[in-house]
Motif scaffolding. Structure first.
Motif, mmCIF file in Angstrom:
data_model
loop_
_atom_site.group_PDB
_atom_site.id
_atom_site.type_symbol
_atom_site.label_atom_id
_atom_site.label_comp_id
_atom_site.label_asym_id
_atom_site.label_seq_id
_atom_site.Cartn_x
_atom_site.Cartn_y
_atom_site.Cartn_z
ATOM 1 N N VAL A 15 14.068 -2.386 4.701
ATOM 2 C CA VAL A 15 14.476 -3.497 3.833
ATOM 3 C C VAL A 15 14.619 -2.929 2.435
ATOM 4 O O VAL A 15 13.692 -2.342 1.887
ATOM 5 C CB VAL A 15 13.427 -4.632 3.862
ATOM 6 N N CYS A 16 15.819 -3.069 1.876
ATOM 7 C CA CYS A 16 16.162 -2.432 0.597
ATOM 8 C C CYS A 16 16.418 -3.510 -0.451
ATOM 9 O O CYS A 16 16.829 -4.625 -0.123
ATOM 10 C CB CYS A 16 17.414 -1.582 0.830
ATOM 11 N N GLY A 17 16.201 -3.161 -1.714
ATOM 12 C CA GLY A 17 16.486 -4.093 -2.805
ATOM 13 C C GLY A 17 17.929 -4.582 -2.776
ATOM 14 O O GLY A 17 18.214 -5.730 -3.145
ATOM 15 N N SER A 18 18.844 -3.736 -2.296
ATOM 16 C CA SER A 18 20.254 -4.140 -2.209
ATOM 17 C C SER A 18 20.418 -5.326 -1.265
ATOM 18 O O SER A 18 21.277 -6.181 -1.480
ATOM 19 C CB SER A 18 21.113 -2.995 -1.682
ATOM 20 N N ASP A 19 19.603 -5.379 -0.214
ATOM 21 C CA ASP A 19 19.691 -6.500 0.737
ATOM 22 C C ASP A 19 19.419 -7.818 0.016
ATOM 23 O O ASP A 19 20.045 -8.842 0.300
ATOM 24 C CB ASP A 19 18.665 -6.325 1.871
ATOM 25 N N GLY B 62 21.021 -4.923 6.784
ATOM 26 C CA GLY B 62 20.273 -3.727 7.170
ATOM 27 C C GLY B 62 21.136 -2.487 7.196
ATOM 28 O O GLY B 62 21.844 -2.236 8.159
ATOM 29 N N HIS B 63 21.049 -1.675 6.105
ATOM 30 C CA HIS B 63 21.830 -0.432 6.071
ATOM 31 C C HIS B 63 20.933 0.789 6.206
ATOM 32 O O HIS B 63 21.385 1.905 6.064
ATOM 33 C CB HIS B 63 22.671 -0.360 4.790
ATOM 34 N N GLU B 64 19.642 0.566 6.446
ATOM 35 C CA GLU B 64 18.732 1.684 6.656
ATOM 36 C C GLU B 64 18.169 1.551 8.065
ATOM 37 O O GLU B 64 17.673 0.487 8.426
ATOM 38 C CB GLU B 64 17.546 1.602 5.688
ATOM 39 N N GLY B 65 18.229 2.629 8.826
ATOM 40 C CA GLY B 65 17.669 2.499 10.164
ATOM 41 C C GLY B 65 17.324 3.815 10.823
ATOM 42 O O GLY B 65 17.910 4.859 10.532
ATOM 43 N N GLY C 73 14.148 5.369 3.514
ATOM 44 C CA GLY C 73 15.393 4.680 3.878
ATOM 45 C C GLY C 73 16.646 5.245 3.234
ATOM 46 O O GLY C 73 17.030 6.384 3.484
ATOM 47 N N CYS C 74 17.276 4.444 2.385
ATOM 48 C CA CYS C 74 18.471 4.921 1.675
ATOM 49 C C CYS C 74 18.085 5.533 0.327
ATOM 50 O O CYS C 74 18.936 6.026 -0.407
ATOM 51 C CB CYS C 74 19.479 3.785 1.470
ATOM 52 N N ALA C 75 16.784 5.458 -0.017
ATOM 53 C CA ALA C 75 16.361 5.839 -1.367
ATOM 54 C C ALA C 75 16.462 7.346 -1.611
ATOM 55 O O ALA C 75 17.034 7.782 -2.616
ATOM 56 C CB ALA C 75 14.923 5.365 -1.609
HETATM 57 ZN ZN LIG Z 1 19.646 0.554 0.186
#
Ligand SMILES: [Zn+2]
Ligand SMILES: [Zn+2]
Length: 338
Positions: free
Chosen positions: A18-22, A39-42, A136-138
């Motif tokens: 779960v990302c801040g972008s979500d 959900g773009h991180e998985g 994640g995406c970080a």
């Molecule tokens: Zn993200």
């Protein structure tokens, strides 16, 4: 659950980050062409490989049952940015989120279908899925940003504004790069504690220090000069004038967190000129940054407490609470566990 078409992969989701972008997307602050599965991180386990898929995007053989980590953007390889500039994160025709009525790789789901062109990488044995999803995406985003900024020089003085996952990834990367000092700024005691665990040599609590005190502290640890590299990972526009002020002469100011913080912010642009500053913006990350992020986690999983970063594991039915936790400042990393 549809079978994957040629070149695609179906995976069972182990963790969706779960990302801040979500949060920005659910608030309508980001234009989406249609309804999406968030959900773009998985990370997940390969369920079925489409025709022709025998290895991951780094050439490592894969088979059903292997764990993978993926880049959520499939670049077109046909536009100006893909072809001429080779900057896949700026691709103008990238496949991002598919529509909800088709197979999609939104990771708030039991299964994802990765389309052909979406880079994925086999997670090495001995590296946990939780360690990989923790950033994640970080970490990929920080790797791309630091690359654009020309790297982190050994013995340099680095300041990181904001200690969510992006800020913590920046702190760790600065530490690994041999920075002399890494000063982390945040208002959350939990996040400042995490920053120390990920390599911060000093932390500054926004709640108990003034802007002048923070400037004084950064100058005190850098021979009076200020930071050689300031990384903005806070998402708050007010961080911008402060970050400029913390820069030494010839410093770089890397902006990552302000991705979705649209609006105006007063600042003194003469500082940029008089101190010979470089301002670098960056958004998204490319397949190679996901690969490198996974490798860094794999190499250093004994030195840094990646899994400890995850403070909340939510089921799909708790998605709203999960999004709320991200903005609360009370969470490290929040993940969905379908
Ligand atoms: Zn993200
Ligand atoms: Zn393109």
């Amino acid at each position: 659950m549809p079978s994957p078409s040629a070149g695609a992969v179906v995976a069972r989701v182990e963790y969706g980050g779960v990302c801040g972008s979500d949060v920005h997307m659910t608030r309508g602050e980001f234009d989406l062409p249609h309804a999406i599965v968030l959900g773009h991180e998985g990370v997940g386990v390969i369920e079925e490989l489409g025709e022709g898929v025998v290895h991951d995007y780094a050439g490592v053989a894969v088979t059903a049952g292997d764990r993978i980590y993926w880049c959520p953007i499939a670049p077109c390889h046909k536009c100006w940015y893909c072809t001429i500039e080779k900057d896949f994160s700026s691709c103008t025709q990238a496949t991002w989120f598919g529509p909800v009525d088709k197979p999609t790789w939104g990771s708030y789901a039991d299964f994802v279908t990765l389309p052909e062109g979406a880079a994925f990488f086999r997670i090495p044995d001995g590296t946990t899925s939780e360690a990989v999803i923790a950033f994640g995406c970080a970490l990929p985003a920080v790797l791309q940003g630091v690359e654009r900024a020309g790297g982190i020089k050994p013995l340099s003085h680095v300041v990181v504004q904001g200690c969510g996952p992006i800020g913590l990834a920046a702190v760790m990367l600065a530490k690994l790069s041999g920075a002399a000092t890494v000063t982390a700024i945040d208002a959350s005691p939990l996040r400042l504690r995490l920053a120390e665990q990920f390599g911060a040599t000093g932390v500054l609590d926004l709640a108990s220090t003034s802007l002048d005190e923070r400037l004084e502290r950064v100058r005190a640890v850098s021979g009076g000069r200020g930071a050689d590299l300031v990384i903005e990972a806070s998402g708050h526009r007010s961080a911008f004038p402060e970050g400029l002020g913390l820069c030494a002469r010839n410093a770089a100011y890397l902006l990552i967190g302000l991705w979705a913080s649209q609006g105006e912010q007063p600042f003194d642009p003469s500082l940029i000129v008089q101190r010979n500053l470089r301002l670098i913006g960056t958004q998204y990350a490319q397949g190679r940054h996901y690969h490198d992020a996974m490798k860094i986690v794999s190499l250093h999983h004994q030195a840094f407490p990646f899994e400890a970063l995850i403070t909340h594991r939510c089921g799909l039915h708790e998605a709203r609470q999960a999004l709320g936790l991200v903005t609360s400042g009370q969470a490290g990393k929040v993940v969905m566990r379908p």
